[in-house]
Design a protein around this motif. Structure first.
Motif, PDB file in Angstrom:
ATOM      1  N   ASN A   1      10.192  26.463  -2.023  1.00  0.00           N
ATOM      2  CA  ASN A   1       9.080  25.566  -2.301  1.00  0.00           C
ATOM      3  C   ASN A   1       9.609  24.436  -3.173  1.00  0.00           C
ATOM      4  O   ASN A   1      10.174  24.687  -4.229  1.00  0.00           O
ATOM      5  N   PHE A   2       9.413  23.194  -2.743  1.00  0.00           N
ATOM      6  CA  PHE A   2       9.937  22.046  -3.464  1.00  0.00           C
ATOM      7  C   PHE A   2       8.867  21.352  -4.299  1.00  0.00           C
ATOM      8  O   PHE A   2       9.158  20.400  -5.005  1.00  0.00           O
ATOM      9  N   GLN A   3       7.629  21.816  -4.213  1.00  0.00           N
ATOM     10  CA  GLN A   3       6.565  21.203  -4.995  1.00  0.00           C
ATOM     11  C   GLN A   3       6.597  21.744  -6.420  1.00  0.00           C
ATOM     12  O   GLN A   3       7.070  22.841  -6.676  1.00  0.00           O
ATOM     13  N   GLY A   4       6.098  20.929  -7.357  1.00  0.00           N
ATOM     14  CA  GLY A   4       6.040  21.348  -8.751  1.00  0.00           C
ATOM     15  C   GLY A   4       7.362  21.220  -9.489  1.00  0.00           C
ATOM     16  O   GLY A   4       7.537  21.776 -10.565  1.00  0.00           O
TER      17      GLY A   4
ATOM     18  N   LEU B   1       0.861  -1.174   0.000  1.00  0.00           N
ATOM     19  CA  LEU B   1       0.000   0.000   0.000  1.00  0.00           C
ATOM     20  C   LEU B   1       0.899   1.226   0.000  1.00  0.00           C
ATOM     21  O   LEU B   1       1.718   1.404   0.909  1.00  0.00           O
ATOM     22  N   LEU B   2       0.791   2.050  -1.035  1.00  0.00           N
ATOM     23  CA  LEU B   2       1.549   3.293  -1.086  1.00  0.00           C
ATOM     24  C   LEU B   2       0.776   4.273  -0.201  1.00  0.00           C
ATOM     25  O   LEU B   2      -0.270   4.770  -0.589  1.00  0.00           O
ATOM     26  N   CYS B   3       1.256   4.483   1.012  1.00  0.00           N
ATOM     27  CA  CYS B   3       0.449   5.215   1.985  1.00  0.00           C
ATOM     28  C   CYS B   3       0.935   6.630   2.248  1.00  0.00           C
ATOM     29  O   CYS B   3       0.263   7.371   2.972  1.00  0.00           O
ATOM     30  N   GLU B   4       2.069   7.024   1.665  1.00  0.00           N
ATOM     31  CA  GLU B   4       2.501   8.399   1.881  1.00  0.00           C
ATOM     32  C   GLU B   4       3.438   8.842   0.768  1.00  0.00           C
ATOM     33  O   GLU B   4       4.387   8.146   0.422  1.00  0.00           O
ATOM     34  N   VAL B   5       3.127  10.002   0.204  1.00  0.00           N
ATOM     35  CA  VAL B   5       4.018  10.711  -0.718  1.00  0.00           C
ATOM     36  C   VAL B   5       3.876  12.178  -0.340  1.00  0.00           C
ATOM     37  O   VAL B   5       2.801  12.752  -0.446  1.00  0.00           O
ATOM     38  N   LYS B   6       4.951  12.759   0.140  1.00  0.00           N
ATOM     39  CA  LYS B   6       4.886  14.149   0.604  1.00  0.00           C
ATOM     40  C   LYS B   6       6.148  14.884   0.187  1.00  0.00           C
ATOM     41  O   LYS B   6       7.258  14.413   0.440  1.00  0.00           O
ATOM     42  N   ILE B   7       5.963  16.037  -0.451  1.00  0.00           N
ATOM     43  CA  ILE B   7       7.054  16.934  -0.800  1.00  0.00           C
ATOM     44  C   ILE B   7       6.783  18.256  -0.071  1.00  0.00           C
ATOM     45  O   ILE B   7       5.668  18.760  -0.097  1.00  0.00           O
ATOM     46  N   ALA B   8       7.813  18.800   0.581  1.00  0.00           N
ATOM     47  CA  ALA B   8       7.655  20.029   1.369  1.00  0.00           C
ATOM     48  C   ALA B   8       7.180  21.170   0.487  1.00  0.00           C
ATOM     49  O   ALA B   8       7.672  21.360  -0.622  1.00  0.00           O
ATOM     50  N   ASP B   9       6.212  21.930   1.002  1.00  0.00           N
ATOM     51  CA  ASP B   9       5.770  23.105   0.252  1.00  0.00           C
ATOM     52  C   ASP B   9       6.557  24.346   0.668  1.00  0.00           C
ATOM     53  O   ASP B   9       6.735  25.261  -0.114  1.00  0.00           O
ATOM     54  N   ARG B  10       7.047  24.383   1.890  1.00  0.00           N
ATOM     55  CA  ARG B  10       7.906  25.487   2.339  1.00  0.00           C
ATOM     56  C   ARG B  10       8.905  24.938   3.341  1.00  0.00           C
ATOM     57  O   ARG B  10       8.540  24.254   4.281  1.00  0.00           O
ATOM     58  N   LEU B  11      10.153  25.249   3.124  1.00  0.00           N
ATOM     59  CA  LEU B  11      11.188  24.779   4.031  1.00  0.00           C
ATOM     60  C   LEU B  11      12.219  25.887   4.184  1.00  0.00           C
ATOM     61  O   LEU B  11      12.700  26.432   3.196  1.00  0.00           O
ATOM     62  N   ALA B  12      12.510  26.223   5.424  1.00  0.00           N
ATOM     63  CA  ALA B  12      13.515  27.254   5.670  1.00  0.00           C
ATOM     64  C   ALA B  12      14.890  26.704   5.327  1.00  0.00           C
ATOM     65  O   ALA B  12      15.279  25.656   5.816  1.00  0.00           O
ATOM     66  N   LEU B  13      15.602  27.408   4.455  1.00  0.00           N
ATOM     67  CA  LEU B  13      16.935  26.963   4.077  1.00  0.00           C
ATOM     68  C   LEU B  13      17.993  27.500   5.016  1.00  0.00           C
ATOM     69  O   LEU B  13      19.127  27.063   5.008  1.00  0.00           O
ATOM     70  N   THR B  14      17.643  28.486   5.838  1.00  0.00           N
ATOM     71  CA  THR B  14      18.554  29.017   6.846  1.00  0.00           C
ATOM     72  C   THR B  14      17.836  28.957   8.180  1.00  0.00           C
ATOM     73  O   THR B  14      16.614  29.008   8.227  1.00  0.00           O
ATOM     74  N   PRO B  15      18.566  28.837   9.275  1.00  0.00           N
ATOM     75  CA  PRO B  15      17.901  28.764  10.582  1.00  0.00           C
ATOM     76  C   PRO B  15      17.060  30.017  10.856  1.00  0.00           C
ATOM     77  O   PRO B  15      17.402  31.113  10.417  1.00  0.00           O
ATOM     78  N   ALA B  16      15.978  29.833  11.573  1.00  0.00           N
ATOM     79  CA  ALA B  16      15.069  30.952  11.872  1.00  0.00           C
ATOM     80  C   ALA B  16      15.773  32.071  12.627  1.00  0.00           C
ATOM     81  O   ALA B  16      15.457  33.237  12.451  1.00  0.00           O
ATOM     82  N   TRP B  17      16.758  31.736  13.439  1.00  0.00           N
ATOM     83  CA  TRP B  17      17.446  32.764  14.210  1.00  0.00           C
ATOM     84  C   TRP B  17      18.317  33.648  13.325  1.00  0.00           C
ATOM     85  O   TRP B  17      18.827  34.667  13.742  1.00  0.00           O
ATOM     86  N   PHE B  18      18.476  33.263  12.071  1.00  0.00           N
ATOM     87  CA  PHE B  18      19.305  34.008  11.134  1.00  0.00           C
ATOM     88  C   PHE B  18      18.514  35.112  10.432  1.00  0.00           C
ATOM     89  O   PHE B  18      18.959  35.676   9.460  1.00  0.00           O
ATOM     90  N   LEU B  19      17.346  35.456  10.946  1.00  0.00           N
ATOM     91  CA  LEU B  19      16.512  36.497  10.345  1.00  0.00           C
ATOM     92  C   LEU B  19      17.269  37.811  10.294  1.00  0.00           C
ATOM     93  O   LEU B  19      18.100  38.066  11.157  1.00  0.00           O
ATOM     94  N   PRO B  20      17.006  38.685   9.366  1.00  0.00           N
ATOM     95  CA  PRO B  20      15.947  38.626   8.359  1.00  0.00           C
ATOM     96  C   PRO B  20      16.340  37.894   7.093  1.00  0.00           C
ATOM     97  O   PRO B  20      15.576  37.865   6.133  1.00  0.00           O
ATOM     98  N   GLY B  21      17.507  37.288   7.047  1.00  0.00           N
ATOM     99  CA  GLY B  21      17.967  36.661   5.814  1.00  0.00           C
ATOM    100  C   GLY B  21      17.430  35.267   5.557  1.00  0.00           C
ATOM    101  O   GLY B  21      17.881  34.613   4.626  1.00  0.00           O
ATOM    102  N   SER B  22      16.482  34.774   6.363  1.00  0.00           N
ATOM    103  CA  SER B  22      15.966  33.426   6.152  1.00  0.00           C
ATOM    104  C   SER B  22      15.309  33.311   4.788  1.00  0.00           C
ATOM    105  O   SER B  22      14.523  34.154   4.397  1.00  0.00           O
ATOM    106  N   ALA B  23      15.665  32.266   4.078  1.00  0.00           N
ATOM    107  CA  ALA B  23      15.082  32.025   2.763  1.00  0.00           C
ATOM    108  C   ALA B  23      14.221  30.774   2.844  1.00  0.00           C
ATOM    109  O   ALA B  23      14.586  29.802   3.483  1.00  0.00           O
ATOM    110  N   PHE B  24      13.072  30.826   2.187  1.00  0.00           N
ATOM    111  CA  PHE B  24      12.197  29.665   2.122  1.00  0.00           C
ATOM    112  C   PHE B  24      12.181  29.174   0.688  1.00  0.00           C
ATOM    113  O   PHE B  24      12.229  29.959  -0.251  1.00  0.00           O
TER     114      PHE B  24
END
Length: 142
Positions: A64-67, A39-62
């Motif tokens: 999208n890996f879908q599409g 049973l293929l029960c899960e296929v998930k691709i991140a729609d938003r993922l921070a590429l830099t740590p949140a504490w690195f603001l304001p330069g955090s880049a998000f």
């Protein structure tokens, strides 16, 4: 740029991961119903993922890996692995997050050769499809 690896494999599940810069951005999972049916029960691709740590603001880049075809490559690799293990039938039973996208979901799985299971109807809220790996004459996922 992207790496697809097979993860956990035990008597009940077989997992896959999609990595980007050593970070997991997608996953797929089979539940083993028997040695010949998965049973293929899960296929998930991140729609938003921070590429830099949140504490690195304001330069955090998000990003999208879908599409980007990652889900298609993930499912293709999963089906090839199932076929190499002698799996005869792979089933999908899913409820789309957005019911208006159900037709898109069915069309996407049909791209791999999946068909509606007997008794499943287009108007059912869940998507129930299956693919017979042994009798299919062509494998569009190859």
């Amino acid at each position: 740029r992207y790496t697809l690896i097979r993860g956990r494999d035990n008597s009940h599940v077989l997992c896959f991961k999609v990595l980007y810069q050593h970070r997991q951005v997608g996953r797929g999972k089979f539940r083993k119903l028997s040695s010949s049916h998965y049973l293929l029960c899960e296929v998930k691709i991140a729609d938003r993922l921070a590429l830099t740590p949140a504490w690195f603001l304001p330069g955090s880049a998000f990003k999208n890996f879908q599409g980007r075809g990652l889900g298609t490559r993930l499912v293709a690799a999963m089906l090839q692995e199932a076929q190499s293990r002698g799996v005869r039938r792979v089933r999908v039973c899913a409820v789309p997050e957005d019911p208006r996208r159900k037709a898109d979901l069915v069309r996407w799985y049909r791209h791999f050769g999946f068909d509606l299971e007997p008794g499943a109807r287009e108007r059912d809220p869940e998507v129930r499809l299956s693919l017979d790996l042994l009798t299919a004459t062509t494998h569009p996922y190859s």
